[in-house]
Write a protein that holds these residues in place. Structure first.
Motif, PDB file in Angstrom:
ATOM      1  N   GLU A 135     100.122  47.752  85.702  1.00  0.00           N
ATOM      2  CA  GLU A 135      99.396  46.596  85.156  1.00  0.00           C
ATOM      3  C   GLU A 135      99.487  46.583  83.630  1.00  0.00           C
ATOM      4  O   GLU A 135      99.663  45.525  83.023  1.00  0.00           O
ATOM      5  CB  GLU A 135      97.937  46.608  85.611  1.00  0.00           C
ATOM      6  CG  GLU A 135      97.116  45.464  85.049  1.00  0.00           C
ATOM      7  CD  GLU A 135      97.700  44.085  85.324  1.00  0.00           C
ATOM      8  OE1 GLU A 135      97.588  43.214  84.426  1.00  0.00           O
ATOM      9  OE2 GLU A 135      98.282  43.867  86.398  1.00  0.00           O
ATOM     10  N   ARG A 138     102.890  45.358  82.651  1.00  0.00           N
ATOM     11  CA  ARG A 138     102.955  43.914  82.881  1.00  0.00           C
ATOM     12  C   ARG A 138     102.320  43.181  81.701  1.00  0.00           C
ATOM     13  O   ARG A 138     102.817  42.135  81.266  1.00  0.00           O
ATOM     14  CB  ARG A 138     102.253  43.552  84.185  1.00  0.00           C
ATOM     15  CG  ARG A 138     102.437  42.103  84.587  1.00  0.00           C
ATOM     16  CD  ARG A 138     101.783  41.764  85.931  1.00  0.00           C
ATOM     17  NE  ARG A 138     102.394  42.511  87.018  1.00  0.00           N
ATOM     18  CZ  ARG A 138     101.749  43.392  87.789  1.00  0.00           C
ATOM     19  NH1 ARG A 138     100.473  43.639  87.603  1.00  0.00           N
ATOM     20  NH2 ARG A 138     102.370  44.029  88.745  1.00  0.00           N
ATOM     21  N   ARG A 139     101.228  43.709  81.145  1.00  0.00           N
ATOM     22  CA  ARG A 139     100.550  43.067  80.021  1.00  0.00           C
ATOM     23  C   ARG A 139     101.389  43.104  78.742  1.00  0.00           C
ATOM     24  O   ARG A 139     101.168  42.308  77.827  1.00  0.00           O
ATOM     25  CB  ARG A 139      99.195  43.715  79.776  1.00  0.00           C
ATOM     26  CG  ARG A 139      98.188  43.288  80.841  1.00  0.00           C
ATOM     27  CD  ARG A 139      96.812  43.903  80.710  1.00  0.00           C
ATOM     28  NE  ARG A 139      96.369  44.185  79.362  1.00  0.00           N
ATOM     29  CZ  ARG A 139      95.472  45.109  79.069  1.00  0.00           C
ATOM     30  NH1 ARG A 139      94.923  45.843  80.023  1.00  0.00           N
ATOM     31  NH2 ARG A 139      95.104  45.319  77.828  1.00  0.00           N
ATOM     32  N   PRO A 142     105.867  39.225  77.387  1.00  0.00           N
ATOM     33  CA  PRO A 142     105.455  37.945  76.794  1.00  0.00           C
ATOM     34  C   PRO A 142     105.055  36.954  77.897  1.00  0.00           C
ATOM     35  O   PRO A 142     105.574  37.012  78.998  1.00  0.00           O
ATOM     36  CB  PRO A 142     106.712  37.445  76.077  1.00  0.00           C
ATOM     37  CG  PRO A 142     107.737  38.496  76.215  1.00  0.00           C
ATOM     38  CD  PRO A 142     107.243  39.535  77.152  1.00  0.00           C
ATOM     39  N   ARG A 143     104.165  36.099  77.571  1.00  0.00           N
ATOM     40  CA  ARG A 143     103.699  35.106  78.571  1.00  0.00           C
ATOM     41  C   ARG A 143     104.362  33.802  78.398  1.00  0.00           C
ATOM     42  O   ARG A 143     104.809  33.334  77.504  1.00  0.00           O
ATOM     43  CB  ARG A 143     102.190  34.932  78.460  1.00  0.00           C
ATOM     44  CG  ARG A 143     101.510  36.199  78.860  1.00  0.00           C
ATOM     45  CD  ARG A 143     100.036  36.073  78.702  1.00  0.00           C
ATOM     46  NE  ARG A 143      99.474  37.409  78.886  1.00  0.00           N
ATOM     47  CZ  ARG A 143      98.299  37.617  79.366  1.00  0.00           C
ATOM     48  NH1 ARG A 143      97.544  36.639  79.714  1.00  0.00           N
ATOM     49  NH2 ARG A 143      97.849  38.831  79.498  1.00  0.00           N
TER      50      ARG A 143
END
Length: 143
Positions: A135, A138-139, A142-143
């Motif tokens: 997790e 994953r953070r 980039p979004r």
């Protein structure tokens, strides 16, 4: 500016992820596919049919190199060509049934290898730690 500890962690994480990716590629029964070929068929599966130019831009390679990659995949029956819907000078490539089959087999082999390694080599507590680390990684994306 990152501190020395973060720089070292970034270096070690990069090395570890690269090593994991090599092991995942080695677990694939279709080892004769190059990383670029795998990337191309995955991209077409995800994004849909594409031209040589589209694929070359997406994979950051020259169109001439992509022509060779696509040609090899087409020759193996993994990709099929058809005329571009609006530009008669171009063709678009899509996955064949064989292409879908290969992607499924490759993904299952990688998944099975990793799941078995987790089950065999990590304690339940380490597995929970890996879940947390996954997790966190994953953070970082980039979004």
């Amino acid at each position: 500016m990152p501190e020395k500890d973060q720089e070292q962690l970034a270096t070690e994480l990069g090395r570890t992820v690269s090593l994991l990716m090599r092991h995942l590629r080695a677990a694939s029964p279709h080892g004769e596919l190059t990383p670029t070929q795998r990337a191309v068929i995955s991209r077409i599966e995800t994004d849909g049919e594409a031209t040589i130019a589209d694929l070359a831009r997406a994979e950051l390679v020259r169109p001439q190199s992509m022509r060779m990659t696509v040609g090899a995949l087409e020759e193996r029956g993994v990709l099929a060509r058809r005329p571009h819907p609006t530009d008669g000078r171009q063709v678009v490539f899509s996955l064949t049934e064989e292409g879908h089959r290969i992607l499924t087999v490759v993904r299952e082999a990688k998944h099975n290898w990793l799941a078995q390694a987790i089950a065999d080599r990590l304690t339940p507590q380490e597995q929970r730690t890996l879940e947390t680390a996954t997790e966190l990684i994953r953070r970082l994306m980039p979004r």
